[in-house]
Design a protein around this motif. Structure first.
Motif, PDB file in Angstrom:
ATOM      1  N   GLY A 196     -60.219  -0.344  -1.810  1.00  0.00           N
ATOM      2  CA  GLY A 196     -59.758   1.196  -1.877  1.00  0.00           C
ATOM      3  C   GLY A 196     -58.962   1.933  -1.166  1.00  0.00           C
ATOM      4  N   PHE A 197     -57.071   0.965  -1.919  1.00  0.00           N
ATOM      5  CA  PHE A 197     -56.209   1.798  -1.906  1.00  0.00           C
ATOM      6  C   PHE A 197     -55.684   1.286  -2.672  1.00  0.00           C
ATOM      7  CE2 PHE A 197     -51.521   1.251  -0.577  1.00  0.00           C
ATOM      8  CZ  PHE A 197     -51.713   2.547  -1.353  1.00  0.00           C
ATOM      9  N   THR A 198     -55.938   2.445  -4.213  1.00  0.00           N
ATOM     10  CA  THR A 198     -55.557   2.161  -5.757  1.00  0.00           C
ATOM     11  C   THR A 198     -54.085   2.893  -5.368  1.00  0.00           C
ATOM     12  OG1 THR A 198     -57.306   1.873  -6.668  1.00  0.00           O
ATOM     13  CG2 THR A 198     -55.756   2.112  -7.952  1.00  0.00           C
ATOM     14  N   VAL A 199     -53.216   1.943  -6.640  1.00  0.00           N
ATOM     15  CA  VAL A 199     -51.737   2.496  -6.768  1.00  0.00           C
ATOM     16  C   VAL A 199     -51.816   2.459  -8.184  1.00  0.00           C
ATOM     17  CG1 VAL A 199     -49.482   2.733  -7.327  1.00  0.00           C
ATOM     18  CG2 VAL A 199     -50.242   1.233  -5.266  1.00  0.00           C
ATOM     19  N   ALA A 200     -51.877   4.289  -8.433  1.00  0.00           N
ATOM     20  CA  ALA A 200     -52.087   4.267 -10.491  1.00  0.00           C
ATOM     21  C   ALA A 200     -50.517   4.347 -11.058  1.00  0.00           C
ATOM     22  CB  ALA A 200     -52.028   5.666 -10.698  1.00  0.00           C
ATOM     23  N   GLY A 201     -50.426   3.790 -12.331  1.00  0.00           N
ATOM     24  CA  GLY A 201     -49.206   3.529 -13.155  1.00  0.00           C
ATOM     25  C   GLY A 201     -47.610   4.387 -12.826  1.00  0.00           C
ATOM     26  N   ARG A 202     -46.343   4.260 -13.254  1.00  0.00           N
ATOM     27  CA  ARG A 202     -45.733   5.067 -13.179  1.00  0.00           C
ATOM     28  C   ARG A 202     -45.968   6.230 -13.527  1.00  0.00           C
ATOM     29  NH1 ARG A 202     -41.414   1.787 -11.800  1.00  0.00           N
ATOM     30  NH2 ARG A 202     -39.387   3.272 -12.617  1.00  0.00           N
ATOM     31  N   TYR A 203     -44.879   6.942 -13.535  1.00  0.00           N
ATOM     32  CA  TYR A 203     -45.169   8.120 -13.568  1.00  0.00           C
ATOM     33  C   TYR A 203     -43.641   8.621 -14.740  1.00  0.00           C
ATOM     34  CZ  TYR A 203     -47.808  10.968  -9.957  1.00  0.00           C
ATOM     35  OH  TYR A 203     -48.179  11.587  -9.130  1.00  0.00           O
ATOM     36  N   ASP A 212     -38.946   4.075  -8.276  1.00  0.00           N
ATOM     37  CA  ASP A 212     -40.688   4.070  -7.843  1.00  0.00           C
ATOM     38  C   ASP A 212     -41.595   5.377  -7.406  1.00  0.00           C
ATOM     39  OD1 ASP A 212     -42.510   1.623  -8.149  1.00  0.00           O
ATOM     40  OD2 ASP A 212     -43.293   2.872  -6.157  1.00  0.00           O
ATOM     41  N   THR A 213     -42.078   5.790  -8.236  1.00  0.00           N
ATOM     42  CA  THR A 213     -42.487   6.976  -7.821  1.00  0.00           C
ATOM     43  C   THR A 213     -44.592   6.559  -9.022  1.00  0.00           C
ATOM     44  OG1 THR A 213     -40.775   7.854  -8.201  1.00  0.00           O
ATOM     45  CG2 THR A 213     -42.618   9.492  -7.614  1.00  0.00           C
ATOM     46  N   HIS A 214     -45.241   6.868  -7.066  1.00  0.00           N
ATOM     47  CA  HIS A 214     -46.736   7.257  -7.999  1.00  0.00           C
ATOM     48  C   HIS A 214     -47.841   7.797  -7.447  1.00  0.00           C
ATOM     49  CE1 HIS A 214     -45.986   2.501  -9.544  1.00  0.00           C
ATOM     50  NE2 HIS A 214     -45.021   2.667  -8.812  1.00  0.00           N
ATOM     51  N   GLU A 215     -48.847   8.484  -8.172  1.00  0.00           N
ATOM     52  CA  GLU A 215     -49.586   8.706  -7.291  1.00  0.00           C
ATOM     53  C   GLU A 215     -50.815   7.383  -6.520  1.00  0.00           C
ATOM     54  OE1 GLU A 215     -53.521  11.944  -8.371  1.00  0.00           O
ATOM     55  OE2 GLU A 215     -51.613  11.682 -10.271  1.00  0.00           O
ATOM     56  N   LEU A 216     -50.926   7.783  -4.870  1.00  0.00           N
ATOM     57  CA  LEU A 216     -52.676   6.560  -5.346  1.00  0.00           C
ATOM     58  C   LEU A 216     -53.825   7.408  -4.672  1.00  0.00           C
ATOM     59  CD1 LEU A 216     -49.429   6.160  -2.268  1.00  0.00           C
ATOM     60  CD2 LEU A 216     -49.564   5.665  -4.079  1.00  0.00           C
ATOM     61  N   SER A 217     -54.689   6.845  -4.599  1.00  0.00           N
ATOM     62  CA  SER A 217     -55.854   6.903  -4.593  1.00  0.00           C
ATOM     63  C   SER A 217     -56.596   6.731  -3.245  1.00  0.00           C
ATOM     64  CB  SER A 217     -56.600   7.151  -5.902  1.00  0.00           C
ATOM     65  OG  SER A 217     -56.616   6.129  -6.795  1.00  0.00           O
ATOM     66  N   PHE A 218     -57.597   7.096  -2.695  1.00  0.00           N
ATOM     67  CA  PHE A 218     -58.146   6.020  -1.658  1.00  0.00           C
ATOM     68  C   PHE A 218     -59.776   6.769  -1.277  1.00  0.00           C
ATOM     69  CE2 PHE A 218     -53.676   7.316  -0.209  1.00  0.00           C
ATOM     70  CZ  PHE A 218     -53.477   6.537   0.005  1.00  0.00           C
ATOM     71  N   VAL A 219     -60.111   5.713  -2.101  1.00  0.00           N
ATOM     72  CA  VAL A 219     -61.718   5.316  -2.026  1.00  0.00           C
ATOM     73  C   VAL A 219     -62.640   4.686  -1.007  1.00  0.00           C
ATOM     74  CG1 VAL A 219     -64.180   5.902  -3.305  1.00  0.00           C
ATOM     75  CG2 VAL A 219     -61.869   6.332  -4.721  1.00  0.00           C
ATOM     76  N   ASP A 220     -62.697   5.351   0.135  1.00  0.00           N
ATOM     77  CA  ASP A 220     -63.999   4.654   0.856  1.00  0.00           C
ATOM     78  C   ASP A 220     -62.378   3.364   1.535  1.00  0.00           C
ATOM     79  OD1 ASP A 220     -65.720   6.152   1.304  1.00  0.00           O
ATOM     80  OD2 ASP A 220     -66.645   5.139  -0.549  1.00  0.00           O
ATOM     81  N   CYS A 221     -61.832   3.594   1.531  1.00  0.00           N
ATOM     82  CA  CYS A 221     -60.405   2.501   2.190  1.00  0.00           C
ATOM     83  C   CYS A 221     -60.203   2.514   3.628  1.00  0.00           C
ATOM     84  CB  CYS A 221     -58.984   3.405   1.878  1.00  0.00           C
ATOM     85  SG  CYS A 221     -57.478   2.370   2.244  1.00  0.00           S
ATOM     86  N   ARG A 222     -61.025   1.565   4.771  1.00  0.00           N
ATOM     87  CA  ARG A 222     -60.547   1.455   5.512  1.00  0.00           C
ATOM     88  C   ARG A 222     -59.738   0.276   5.992  1.00  0.00           C
ATOM     89  NH1 ARG A 222     -66.946   1.434   6.262  1.00  0.00           N
ATOM     90  NH2 ARG A 222     -66.788   0.717   8.504  1.00  0.00           N
ATOM     91  N   VAL A 223     -59.531   1.234   7.849  1.00  0.00           N
ATOM     92  CA  VAL A 223     -58.490   0.369   8.146  1.00  0.00           C
ATOM     93  C   VAL A 223     -58.651   0.241   9.679  1.00  0.00           C
ATOM     94  CG1 VAL A 223     -56.162   1.291   6.220  1.00  0.00           C
ATOM     95  CG2 VAL A 223     -56.876   2.279   8.364  1.00  0.00           C
ATOM     96  N   PRO A 224     -58.080  -0.319  10.440  1.00  0.00           N
ATOM     97  CA  PRO A 224     -58.307  -0.338  11.716  1.00  0.00           C
ATOM     98  C   PRO A 224     -57.585   1.131  12.795  1.00  0.00           C
ATOM     99  CG  PRO A 224     -57.312  -2.679  11.146  1.00  0.00           C
ATOM    100  CD  PRO A 224     -57.209  -1.859  10.368  1.00  0.00           C
ATOM    101  N   ALA A 225     -58.789   1.371  13.430  1.00  0.00           N
ATOM    102  CA  ALA A 225     -58.718   2.126  14.409  1.00  0.00           C
ATOM    103  C   ALA A 225     -56.802   2.739  15.309  1.00  0.00           C
ATOM    104  CB  ALA A 225     -59.067   2.610  14.969  1.00  0.00           C
TER     105      ALA A 225
END
Length: 387
Positions: A196-203, A212-225
């Motif tokens: 659910g954690f996606t790193v987009a292409g380089r700017y 190194d610089t990127h846009e990030l997206s989180f779609v129903d990304c689950r991590v422990p409490a």
């Protein structure tokens, strides 16, 4: 009695990093920059030198130094190249420092040793595509679902977030509502590779092309409490402290770039001839370089002062803003003047001043724009908030 001379340990560190920058970084970084390629081997060497562990205790694999030591290293690196300098700055002040400042004993044990050795990099996910300078306008959310946080949202312009050695991103997210109806903001560690954690292409960037610089997206990304960093609802206060410290480090990079422009111009004017004379003999050129040196010197004193207050445990918000504002404007002005002195060669990427010119502008934007710095200074002086 005031004394701005460095003690033996600081001076030894400064000389070591300067020698590394000249011998290892300068000969190769131009090619990395042109290829827009991350310099893994240089990062590995900096890790072996202990630069990523400079301000951290030895128990976590650090060097037992302090934040001022980091700033000295950043200045010397930026005299040669800002991409390498920002990789170190973001790796330490944005990647590792929040975990050291706010993490649990287990979080520190798990993450810091590898980060301090430079074998892994951490990133700090604050800025969002529609947020810019309005850091409080976060839209990324994290909700508790059983024993997990579930994140949704996106981040923009995140340094060190997509390298092969990136281990984690600390994400600022809205986790609820405060008693007065505002946003409850918390910080959550998201390891690289989490579903659910996606790193987009380089700017495609104007400058800092070997970082190194990127846009990030989180779609129903689950991590422990237990990946919550610090207390729930304290994320806003945490990133304000992180940004205050980071501004001193960015100021050191600005000073390094400004001083690097002086270095390059002194070499160039001793060799370049025009109208039968070395151009360094012309007063117009001498005055330009004198002004450049004055800007770098003044900005250096500003970040030294801010760092000194930080290390003494005194309030340094205003001083950090002054240092960041002064140094970024010095870097931009010096890069412009250096390019002018070099003439047509200054417009060529093969010469460092062309790279400096491209790198300087972001210093007036990142870690708080120049306008934000002026706003912070005004507030610290007791002036009313403007509309």
């Amino acid at each position: 009695m005031l004394d701005y001379r460095l003690d033996e340990e600081y001076e030894a560190l400064r000389k070591t990093v300067r020698e590394f920058a000249r011998a290892e970084v300068a000969p190769v970084i131009g090619d990395f920059y042109e290829r827009e390629e991350f310099p893994y081997e240089l990062v590995r060497k900096m890790g072996a030198m202990g630069l990523f562990g400079l301000p951290f205790p030895e128990e976590y694999g650090g060097m037992g130094g302090d934040y001022f030591a980091l700033c000295l290293a950043l200045e010397e690196l930026a005299r040669v190249d800002s991409s390498v300098a920002i990789t170190l700055e973001a790796g330490v002040s944005l990647g590792s420092m929040p975990i050291y400042r706010f993490g649990t004993a287990e979080q520190k044990r798990r993450w810091l040793p590898e980060l301090c050795r430079g074998e892994a990099l951490g990133a700090f996910g604050l800025t969002e595509p529609g947020g810019g300078s309005d850091a409080g306008a976060l839209r990324t959310t994290a909700r508790l679902d059983g024993d997990d946080w579930v994140l949704r949202g996106s981040k923009a312009f995140i340094t060190n977030s997509g390298t092969d050695i990136t281990a984690l991103v600390t994400v600022a997210a809205v986790t609820g509502t405060t008693a007065d109806g505002g946003k409850e903001i918390s910080a959550i560690i998201v390891p690289s590779g989490t579903p659910g954690f996606t790193v987009a292409g380089r700017y495609s960037k104007v400058g800092w092309n070997a970082s190194d610089t990127h846009e990030l997206s989180f779609v129903d990304c689950r991590v422990p409490a237990e990946n919550l960093l610090g207390a729930r609802g304290r994320g806003y206060a945490q990133f304000l402290q992180t940004l205050d410290e980071g501004r001193v480090a960015i100021a050191a990079i600005g000073v390094g770039l400004a001083q690097g422009c002086v270095d390059e111009c002194l070499r160039y004017v001793a060799e370049r001839e025009a109208f039968g004379r070395k151009i360094g003999m012309y007063q117009a050129i001498q005055f330009k370089i004198a002004d450049m040196e004055a800007r770098a010197h003044t900005a250096r004193l500003a970040y030294y002062h801010a760092a000194a207050r930080m290390l003494r445990g005194e309030s340094f918000k205003k001083e950090a803003a002054i240092a960041k504002l002064t140094s970024s404007e010095a870097a931009m002005a010096n890069a412009r003047e250096a390019t002018q002195i070099f003439g047509g060669y200054g417009f060529m990427n093969e010469f460092p001043v062309g790279r400096f010119y491209r790198d300087a502008k972001i210093l007036e934007i990142g870690e708080g724009t120049s306008e934000v710095q002026r706003m912070l200074i005004a507030r610290e002086l007791g002036l009313p908030r403007s509309a």
